[in-house]
Write a protein that holds these residues in place. Structure first.
Motif, short mmCIF file in Angstrom:
data_model
loop_
_atom_site.label_atom_id
_atom_site.label_comp_id
_atom_site.label_asym_id
_atom_site.label_seq_id
_atom_site.Cartn_x
_atom_site.Cartn_y
_atom_site.Cartn_z
N ASN A 1 0.88 -1.19 -0.14
CA ASN A 1 0.02 0.09 0.24
C ASN A 1 0.89 1.24 0.03
O ASN A 1 0.61 2.10 -0.69
N PHE A 2 1.66 1.17 0.87
CA PHE A 2 2.87 2.45 0.73
C PHE A 2 3.61 2.70 -0.62
O PHE A 2 3.64 3.76 -1.07
N ARG A 3 3.82 1.56 -1.22
CA ARG A 3 4.46 1.69 -2.67
C ARG A 3 3.56 2.30 -3.49
O ARG A 3 3.94 2.93 -4.16
N THR A 4 2.13 1.86 -3.48
CA THR A 4 1.29 2.44 -4.37
C THR A 4 0.82 3.93 -3.97
O THR A 4 0.99 4.65 -5.06
N SER A 5 0.91 4.21 -2.92
CA SER A 5 0.87 5.69 -2.52
C SER A 5 1.96 6.66 -3.04
O SER A 5 1.69 7.53 -3.22
N LEU A 6 3.09 6.12 -2.82
CA LEU A 6 4.13 6.80 -2.87
C LEU A 6 4.29 6.77 -4.50
O LEU A 6 4.68 8.17 -5.00
N GLU B 1 -0.98 11.16 -0.64
CA GLU B 1 -1.63 10.01 0.09
C GLU B 1 -1.45 9.66 1.30
O GLU B 1 -0.12 9.39 1.79
N VAL B 2 -2.21 9.72 2.45
CA VAL B 2 -2.16 9.66 3.60
C VAL B 2 -2.75 8.06 4.16
O VAL B 2 -2.64 7.76 5.31
N THR B 3 -3.53 7.36 3.35
CA THR B 3 -4.35 6.35 3.64
C THR B 3 -3.27 5.00 4.41
O THR B 3 -3.69 4.61 5.50
N ALA B 4 -2.10 4.86 3.65
CA ALA B 4 -1.17 3.77 3.99
C ALA B 4 -0.65 4.14 5.41
O ALA B 4 -0.55 3.56 6.33
N TYR B 5 -0.17 5.58 5.57
CA TYR B 5 0.41 5.89 6.56
C TYR B 5 -0.56 5.95 7.90
O TYR B 5 -0.21 5.71 8.97
N SER C 1 12.65 5.51 7.75
CA SER C 1 12.56 6.67 6.34
C SER C 1 11.12 6.61 6.12
O SER C 1 10.97 7.78 5.65
N ILE C 2 10.44 5.85 6.57
CA ILE C 2 8.74 6.20 6.38
C ILE C 2 8.48 7.30 7.37
O ILE C 2 7.82 8.27 6.92
N LEU C 3 8.86 7.21 8.49
CA LEU C 3 8.56 8.27 9.72
C LEU C 3 9.20 9.60 9.19
O LEU C 3 8.40 10.64 9.41
N HIS C 4 10.33 9.68 8.76
CA HIS C 4 10.83 10.96 8.24
C HIS C 4 10.21 11.63 7.22
O HIS C 4 10.01 12.66 7.38
N LEU C 5 9.92 10.62 6.25
CA LEU C 5 9.10 11.24 4.97
C LEU C 5 7.81 12.04 5.43
O LEU C 5 7.47 12.98 5.08
N TYR C 6 6.98 10.92 6.12
CA TYR C 6 5.66 11.59 6.27
C TYR C 6 5.46 12.57 7.53
O TYR C 6 4.60 13.29 7.81
N ASN C 7 6.50 12.56 8.39
CA ASN C 7 6.48 13.57 9.70
C ASN C 7 7.56 14.81 9.58
O ASN C 7 7.18 15.80 9.93
N MET C 8 8.37 14.60 8.31
CA MET C 8 9.18 15.91 8.13
C MET C 8 9.24 16.54 6.83
O MET C 8 8.72 17.40 6.55
N ASP C 9 9.58 15.56 5.73
CA ASP C 9 9.71 15.98 4.35
C ASP C 9 8.31 16.40 3.79
O ASP C 9 8.42 17.60 3.33
N TYR C 10 7.39 15.74 3.76
CA TYR C 10 6.20 15.93 2.99
C TYR C 10 5.58 17.10 3.78
O TYR C 10 5.10 18.24 3.14
#
Length: 245
Positions: free
Chosen positions: A61-66, A121-125, A144-153
């Motif tokens: 799901n993460f792969r599809t969202s990204l 997309e936030v469903t997977a997160y 890496s997932i936490l960093h992307l969704y909590n900082m970069d995005y």
């Protein structure tokens, strides 16, 4: 004397029965313990298998969202920002060198009215948060997932929104005063200077162009940074899915 021997024989027989009973009881206890251990092992195995299936599905799901973020938001934003930056360069060059106004400029004055948002997309997160961040066993991937969704995005989303609001706030009064807006089609508007000479001498508008170019460049760099992170994260997910299949 006979009665003494008789009592001794009965005592030995009784002792033998007790020993057999104790052995039997101990055997049953051992069997019960073994059964419990086997049941616990099966239960643990089932839980691990279910957890592995959840992790596998979550990573897909993460792969599809990204991939969706890349194709619908990040890459189109970069392309649009690059086009707008080129347009700004044309305008800045025209203003700085007082070049003759030509009709093609009316299509690019709108570049300073940059209006864009960044939605991801936030469903997977959200599922990731609900299941617990420990569901992903690969720590590097998890971090890496936490960093992307909590900082970069969030940072990119804030900067784009903030820049768009500021640009709109400062530019709209200038555009209303210095340009006539013409509608060419249902979704196409172009800008015609009311007075070209006045426009060329308007320092405020030239400053807006210069600041817009600087901000466009910064956002392009930040969006490219996010693009690289997302692409690397997709690679990590693909590797993890391959190794865990």
């Amino acid at each position: 004397m006979k009665s003494v021997f008789r009592k001794l024989r009965q005592t030995f027989l009784y002792s033998n029965k007790v020993s057999k009973y104790l052995l039997y009881a101990i055997g049953e206890i051992i069997l019960v313990v073994i059964g419990i251990l086997i049941a616990l092992q099966i239960n643990n195995w089932n839980e691990k298998r279910q957890s592995h299936q959840l992790e596998h599905q979550l990573l897909e799901n993460f792969r599809t969202s990204l991939q969706t973020d890349l194709s619908l938001e990040i890459i189109p934003n970069i392309q649009q920002l690059k086009t707008d930056t080129l347009n700004l360069n044309v305008l800045i060059n025209t203003f700085n060198n007082k070049l003759p106004y030509n009709d093609s400029l009316k299509y690019i004055f709108g570049s300073v009215m940059y209006s864009k948002s960044f939605k991801y997309e936030v469903t997977a997160y959200k599922t990731f948060e609900n299941l617990g961040v420990g569901i992903i066993t690969n720590k590097s991937l998890n971090d890496s997932i936490l960093h992307l969704y909590n900082m970069d995005y969030p940072e990119l989303q804030y900067n784009i929104g903030n820049f768009t609001n500021n640009l709109t706030e400062f530019n709209r009064p200038l555009l209303r005063r210095l340009f006539k807006l013409k509608q060419e089609s249902s979704n196409s508007i172009y800008f015609i200077p009311v007075d070209t000479q006045e426009l060329y001498e308007n320092v405020e508008f030239l400053n807006v162009l210069t600041i817009a170019k600087l901000n466009f460049t910064n956002i392009i760099n930040q969006t490219n940074h996010n693009k690289n992170r997302v692409e690397r994260l997709i690679e990590m997910i693909n590797e993890e899915l391959k190794n865990s299949s």
